[in-house]
Motif scaffolding. Structure first.
Motif, PDB file in Angstrom:
ATOM      1  N   CYS A   1       0.826  -1.204   0.000  1.00 27.27           N
ATOM      2  CA  CYS A   1       0.000   0.000   0.000  1.00 27.27           C
ATOM      3  C   CYS A   1       0.860   1.254   0.000  1.00 27.27           C
ATOM      4  CB  CYS A   1      -0.937  -0.023   1.203  1.00 27.27           C
ATOM      5  SG  CYS A   1      -2.092   1.349   1.225  1.00 27.27           S
ATOM      6  N   VAL A   2       1.947   1.235   0.787  1.00 25.43           N
ATOM      7  CA  VAL A   2       2.870   2.374   0.805  1.00 25.43           C
ATOM      8  C   VAL A   2       3.426   2.613  -0.591  1.00 25.43           C
ATOM      9  CG1 VAL A   2       5.140   3.148   1.615  1.00 25.43           C
ATOM     10  CG2 VAL A   2       3.498   2.218   3.233  1.00 25.43           C
ATOM     11  N   GLU A   3       3.848   1.551  -1.250  1.00 31.22           N
ATOM     12  CA  GLU A   3       4.421   1.703  -2.594  1.00 31.22           C
ATOM     13  C   GLU A   3       3.378   2.186  -3.600  1.00 31.22           C
ATOM     14  OE1 GLU A   3       7.601   1.847  -3.108  1.00 31.22           O
ATOM     15  OE2 GLU A   3       7.744   1.428  -0.964  1.00 31.22           O
ATOM     16  N   GLU A   4       2.139   1.708  -3.461  1.00 30.85           N
ATOM     17  CA  GLU A   4       1.055   2.163  -4.341  1.00 30.85           C
ATOM     18  C   GLU A   4       0.789   3.650  -4.125  1.00 30.85           C
ATOM     19  OE1 GLU A   4      -3.661   1.204  -5.160  1.00 30.85           O
ATOM     20  OE2 GLU A   4      -2.485  -0.200  -3.972  1.00 30.85           O
ATOM     21  N   LEU A   5       0.758   4.073  -2.861  1.00 29.03           N
ATOM     22  CA  LEU A   5       0.547   5.484  -2.555  1.00 29.03           C
ATOM     23  C   LEU A   5       1.710   6.329  -3.052  1.00 29.03           C
ATOM     24  CD1 LEU A   5      -1.074   7.747  -1.231  1.00 29.03           C
ATOM     25  CD2 LEU A   5      -0.068   7.074   0.969  1.00 29.03           C
ATOM     26  N   ARG A   6       2.939   5.841  -2.865  1.00 26.44           N
ATOM     27  CA  ARG A   6       4.120   6.568  -3.338  1.00 26.44           C
ATOM     28  C   ARG A   6       4.045   6.783  -4.855  1.00 26.44           C
ATOM     29  NH1 ARG A   6       8.449   6.683  -0.304  1.00 26.44           N
ATOM     30  NH2 ARG A   6       8.080   4.609   0.579  1.00 26.44           N
ATOM     31  N   ALA A   7       3.660   5.732  -5.593  1.00 27.40           N
ATOM     32  CA  ALA A   7       3.549   5.829  -7.048  1.00 27.40           C
ATOM     33  C   ALA A   7       2.433   6.784  -7.466  1.00 27.40           C
ATOM     34  CB  ALA A   7       3.318   4.445  -7.648  1.00 27.40           C
ATOM     35  N   ALA A   8       1.301   6.719  -6.769  1.00 26.40           N
ATOM     36  CA  ALA A   8       0.185   7.610  -7.104  1.00 26.40           C
ATOM     37  C   ALA A   8       0.562   9.074  -6.856  1.00 26.40           C
ATOM     38  CB  ALA A   8      -1.050   7.232  -6.284  1.00 26.40           C
ATOM     39  N   LEU A   9       1.248   9.325  -5.758  1.00 25.82           N
ATOM     40  CA  LEU A   9       1.698  10.693  -5.479  1.00 25.82           C
ATOM     41  C   LEU A   9       2.722  11.144  -6.516  1.00 25.82           C
ATOM     42  CD1 LEU A   9       2.025  10.440  -1.606  1.00 25.82           C
ATOM     43  CD2 LEU A   9       0.403  11.881  -2.847  1.00 25.82           C
ATOM     44  N   ALA A  10       3.633  10.266  -6.877  1.00 26.35           N
ATOM     45  CA  ALA A  10       4.660  10.601  -7.865  1.00 26.35           C
ATOM     46  C   ALA A  10       4.041  10.953  -9.214  1.00 26.35           C
ATOM     47  CB  ALA A  10       5.646   9.446  -8.015  1.00 26.35           C
ATOM     48  N   ALA A  11       2.919  10.317  -9.549  1.00 27.02           N
ATOM     49  CA  ALA A  11       2.226  10.622 -10.812  1.00 27.02           C
ATOM     50  C   ALA A  11       1.752  12.069 -10.849  1.00 27.02           C
ATOM     51  CB  ALA A  11       1.052   9.666 -11.009  1.00 27.02           C
TER      52      ALA A  11
ATOM     53  N   ALA B   1       2.518  20.246   0.542  1.00 23.11           N
ATOM     54  CA  ALA B   1       1.150  20.215   1.072  1.00 23.11           C
ATOM     55  C   ALA B   1       0.183  20.893   0.101  1.00 23.11           C
ATOM     56  CB  ALA B   1       1.092  20.892   2.436  1.00 23.11           C
ATOM     57  N   GLN B   2       0.589  22.002  -0.487  1.00 21.04           N
ATOM     58  CA  GLN B   2      -0.265  22.696  -1.461  1.00 21.04           C
ATOM     59  C   GLN B   2      -0.469  21.845  -2.707  1.00 21.04           C
ATOM     60  OE1 GLN B   2       2.043  26.309  -1.720  1.00 21.04           O
ATOM     61  NE2 GLN B   2       0.621  27.417  -0.391  1.00 21.04           N
ATOM     62  N   ALA B   3       0.579  21.174  -3.177  1.00 23.35           N
ATOM     63  CA  ALA B   3       0.467  20.310  -4.355  1.00 23.35           C
ATOM     64  C   ALA B   3      -0.453  19.130  -4.065  1.00 23.35           C
ATOM     65  CB  ALA B   3       1.849  19.815  -4.783  1.00 23.35           C
ATOM     66  N   LEU B   4      -0.364  18.580  -2.873  1.00 24.30           N
ATOM     67  CA  LEU B   4      -1.236  17.468  -2.489  1.00 24.30           C
ATOM     68  C   LEU B   4      -2.692  17.920  -2.420  1.00 24.30           C
ATOM     69  CD1 LEU B   4      -1.594  14.555  -1.594  1.00 24.30           C
ATOM     70  CD2 LEU B   4      -0.931  15.244   0.704  1.00 24.30           C
ATOM     71  N   ALA B   5      -2.928  19.069  -1.833  1.00 28.29           N
ATOM     72  CA  ALA B   5      -4.292  19.613  -1.754  1.00 28.29           C
ATOM     73  C   ALA B   5      -4.848  19.878  -3.149  1.00 28.29           C
ATOM     74  CB  ALA B   5      -4.304  20.883  -0.918  1.00 28.29           C
ATOM     75  N   ALA B   6      -4.028  20.421  -4.032  1.00 33.30           N
ATOM     76  CA  ALA B   6      -4.475  20.705  -5.403  1.00 33.30           C
ATOM     77  C   ALA B   6      -4.818  19.414  -6.142  1.00 33.30           C
ATOM     78  CB  ALA B   6      -3.406  21.487  -6.158  1.00 33.30           C
ATOM     79  N   ALA B   7      -4.000  18.371  -5.978  1.00 32.23           N
ATOM     80  CA  ALA B   7      -4.261  17.092  -6.643  1.00 32.23           C
ATOM     81  C   ALA B   7      -5.554  16.472  -6.127  1.00 32.23           C
ATOM     82  CB  ALA B   7      -3.087  16.137  -6.432  1.00 32.23           C
TER      83      ALA B   7
END
Length: 66
Positions: free
Chosen positions: A10-20, A54-60
């Motif tokens: 799950c960590v790796e899946e989340l890491r990949a999704a964030l990297a996208a 944090a701003q990039a995460l909120a925007a995504a």
């Protein structure tokens, strides 16, 4: 209950999704004290990030919700 292997995946899946989305959470990983508990209750640590991340995460998240 989830296994440590499932949590790691799950960590790796989340890491990949964030990297996208061009987002890196440097402290993203498994919470080791939670893994050491009996029974193990894997938790994922999102960790600290700077304001721009944090701003990039909120925007995504907003973009996905729209």
């Amino acid at each position: 209950m989830h296994s440590p292997a499932e949590a790691d995946a799950c960590v790796e899946e989340l890491r990949a999704a964030l990297a996208a989305h061009g987002i890196t959470l440097p402290s993203l990983g498994l919470d080791l004290p939670a893994l050491a508990s009996r029974p193990a209750r894997p938790l994922i640590t999102l960790g600290a990030c700077n304001l721009l991340t944090a701003q990039a995460l909120a925007a995504a998240l907003r973009q996905r919700a729209a």
